[in-house]
Design a protein around this motif. Structure first.
Motif, short mmCIF file in Angstrom:
data_model
loop_
_atom_site.label_atom_id
_atom_site.label_comp_id
_atom_site.label_asym_id
_atom_site.label_seq_id
_atom_site.Cartn_x
_atom_site.Cartn_y
_atom_site.Cartn_z
N LYS A 205 63.27 -34.62 -37.70
CA LYS A 205 62.21 -33.87 -37.03
C LYS A 205 61.56 -32.89 -37.99
O LYS A 205 62.21 -32.29 -38.84
N VAL A 206 60.24 -32.72 -37.81
CA VAL A 206 59.48 -31.88 -38.73
C VAL A 206 58.55 -30.96 -37.95
O VAL A 206 57.91 -31.38 -36.97
N GLN A 207 58.50 -29.72 -38.39
CA GLN A 207 57.53 -28.76 -37.87
C GLN A 207 56.76 -28.19 -39.06
O GLN A 207 57.36 -27.80 -40.07
N VAL A 208 55.44 -28.18 -38.97
CA VAL A 208 54.58 -27.75 -40.07
C VAL A 208 53.71 -26.58 -39.60
O VAL A 208 53.06 -26.68 -38.55
N LEU A 209 53.69 -25.50 -40.38
CA LEU A 209 52.95 -24.31 -39.98
C LEU A 209 52.06 -23.78 -41.10
O LEU A 209 52.42 -23.85 -42.28
N VAL A 210 50.92 -23.22 -40.69
CA VAL A 210 50.11 -22.37 -41.56
C VAL A 210 50.52 -20.94 -41.25
O VAL A 210 50.53 -20.53 -40.09
N ASP A 211 50.87 -20.18 -42.28
CA ASP A 211 51.35 -18.82 -42.05
C ASP A 211 50.70 -17.87 -43.06
O ASP A 211 51.04 -17.89 -44.25
N PRO A 212 49.76 -17.04 -42.61
CA PRO A 212 49.07 -16.13 -43.55
C PRO A 212 49.95 -15.02 -44.08
O PRO A 212 49.56 -14.30 -45.00
N LYS A 213 51.15 -14.87 -43.52
CA LYS A 213 52.05 -13.79 -43.93
C LYS A 213 53.00 -14.20 -45.05
O LYS A 213 53.77 -13.38 -45.54
N VAL A 214 52.97 -15.47 -45.43
CA VAL A 214 53.82 -15.90 -46.54
C VAL A 214 52.98 -16.13 -47.78
O VAL A 214 51.79 -16.47 -47.69
N THR A 215 53.59 -15.94 -48.92
CA THR A 215 52.90 -16.19 -50.18
C THR A 215 53.50 -17.35 -50.94
O THR A 215 52.94 -17.81 -51.94
N SER A 216 54.65 -17.83 -50.47
CA SER A 216 55.33 -18.96 -51.11
C SER A 216 55.34 -20.16 -50.18
O SER A 216 55.29 -20.02 -48.95
N ASN A 217 55.39 -21.35 -50.77
CA ASN A 217 55.61 -22.56 -49.98
C ASN A 217 57.07 -22.57 -49.55
O ASN A 217 57.96 -22.60 -50.40
N THR A 218 57.30 -22.52 -48.24
CA THR A 218 58.65 -22.31 -47.72
C THR A 218 59.12 -23.52 -46.91
O THR A 218 58.39 -24.01 -46.04
N HIS A 219 60.32 -23.97 -47.21
CA HIS A 219 60.92 -25.08 -46.48
C HIS A 219 62.30 -24.66 -45.97
O HIS A 219 63.11 -24.11 -46.72
N LYS A 220 62.54 -24.93 -44.70
CA LYS A 220 63.84 -24.63 -44.10
C LYS A 220 64.44 -25.92 -43.57
O LYS A 220 63.81 -26.64 -42.80
N ILE A 221 65.64 -26.22 -44.02
CA ILE A 221 66.36 -27.41 -43.56
C ILE A 221 67.48 -26.98 -42.63
O ILE A 221 68.24 -26.06 -42.95
N VAL A 222 67.58 -27.64 -41.50
CA VAL A 222 68.71 -27.43 -40.58
C VAL A 222 69.36 -28.79 -40.36
O VAL A 222 68.69 -29.75 -39.98
N ALA A 223 70.65 -28.90 -40.64
CA ALA A 223 71.37 -30.16 -40.45
C ALA A 223 72.73 -29.88 -39.85
O ALA A 223 73.40 -28.89 -40.20
N LYS A 224 73.14 -30.76 -38.92
CA LYS A 224 74.43 -30.63 -38.25
C LYS A 224 75.08 -32.00 -38.15
O LYS A 224 74.40 -33.01 -37.97
N GLY A 225 76.39 -32.02 -38.29
CA GLY A 225 77.10 -33.29 -38.18
C GLY A 225 78.59 -33.12 -38.39
O GLY A 225 79.12 -32.00 -38.33
N PHE A 226 79.25 -34.24 -38.63
CA PHE A 226 80.69 -34.25 -38.84
C PHE A 226 81.11 -33.31 -39.97
O PHE A 226 82.16 -32.68 -39.93
N PHE A 227 80.24 -33.19 -40.99
CA PHE A 227 80.55 -32.37 -42.16
C PHE A 227 80.53 -30.88 -41.86
O PHE A 227 81.09 -30.07 -42.60
N GLY A 228 79.86 -30.50 -40.76
CA GLY A 228 79.67 -29.09 -40.43
C GLY A 228 78.20 -28.83 -40.21
O GLY A 228 77.47 -29.67 -39.66
N GLU A 229 77.72 -27.68 -40.64
CA GLU A 229 76.33 -27.31 -40.48
C GLU A 229 75.80 -26.73 -41.78
O GLU A 229 76.55 -26.11 -42.55
N VAL A 230 74.51 -26.91 -42.00
CA VAL A 230 73.86 -26.28 -43.15
C VAL A 230 72.48 -25.81 -42.72
O VAL A 230 71.78 -26.49 -41.96
N GLU A 231 72.13 -24.64 -43.16
CA GLU A 231 70.80 -24.08 -42.94
C GLU A 231 70.35 -23.52 -44.28
O GLU A 231 70.95 -22.58 -44.80
#
Length: 268
Positions: A205-231
């Motif tokens: 799943k993907v969510q894409v935003l325009v954000d005038p308050k950021v100055t960097s290209n920002t990517h956030k990954i959220v994953a969950k599974g047998f291995f645990g969780e990562v953000e």
């Protein structure tokens, strides 16, 4: 010494060339650069690096590795041909592989010619963890991409929001990675990379935003599974010459090249 050919000489190609010429990638040399039309390029590299707009000359130059840094169309045009010529193929335009037919044809060419299609991390991180986690069940993989208005010039975002006057973040897309990669080919290659590393284009799943308050290209990954969780949140400094990309992309290509020659390989 590994002979590398570059397809494209924009901001990424220039940075890759400079890192190699500065000796930061041991055991690698840039032998030839393929341009669309060399007459239209300014500031071409020094004479010790050849450049051509003749495809036959390029693909008959016995290159060990070909690096694509020219966009999705270059993947369609040259991925199979690169592998068939006996070269490994490194590409940062991973979003092209949202086209399953293309992915299958490139995979078949790699198998047939005993070469590798290599997808560096480029603008994203955590691909090693997500790829490793596929050996057990993964419940969720989600990517949230936000970039400043300037990074969305020339995309469909211009039809959805006034980039000159936006004052609050605005969601311009929410859905699957497959559709996101097609809608934003220059800006969501990361969604394709995560999909290929993990649970596929339809389930990511993907969510894409325009954000005038950021100055960097920002990517956030959220994953969950047998291995645990990562953000994992990544902030990339946009390239001055191409705000849709970041400086880390060229660095990531150089890391992939370095893995071929280094006696110690980290982060795979």
């Amino acid at each position: 010494m590994l002979k590398v050919g570059l397809i494209g000489y924009g901001s990424i190609g220039k940075d890759v060339t400079k890192y190699i010429k500065d000796g930061k990638v041991e055991g690698v040399t840039v032998s030839l650069i393929l341009l669309r039309n060399k007459e239209t390029y300014n500031n071409l590299p020094a004479n010790d690096i050849l450049h051509t707009d003749n495809e036959e000359e390029f693909f008959n130059s016995d290159l060990d590795i070909i690096v694509e840094c020219a966009g999705h169309q270059a993947v369609y045009q040259y991925a199979v041909r690169s592998l068939s010529s006996g070269s490994h193929f490194i590409t940062v335009s991973v979003g092209a592989f949202a086209d399953e037919e293309l992915l299958n044809s490139v995979r078949e060419a790699a198998l047939k010619h005993n070469r590798k299609l290599i997808l560096p991390s480029a603008a994203i991180g955590g691909l090693d963890r997500i790829a490793a986690s596929t050996f057990q069940q993964i419940e969720e993989v989600k990517l949230i991409t936000r970039k400043p208005p300037e990074a969305w010039r020339g995309t469909i975002a211009e039809d959805k929001v006034d980039l000159d006057n936006i004052v609050e973040e605005h969601i311009i897309y929410e859905g699957t990675a497959r559709e996101a990669a097609k809608l934003f080919p220059q800006s969501t290659n990361v969604s394709a990379a995560i999909s290929l590393a993990g649970i596929g284009f339809e389930k990511t799943k993907v969510q894409v935003l325009v954000d005038p308050k950021v100055t960097s290209n920002t990517h956030k990954i959220v994953a969950k599974g047998f291995f645990g969780e990562v953000e994992l949140t990544i902030q990339n400094t946009p390239s001055a010459n191409n705000p849709k990309s970041g400086y880390i992309v060229a660095m990531s290509i150089c890391k992939a090249l370095s893995d071929f020659t280094s006696p110690v390989v980290i982060g795979v």
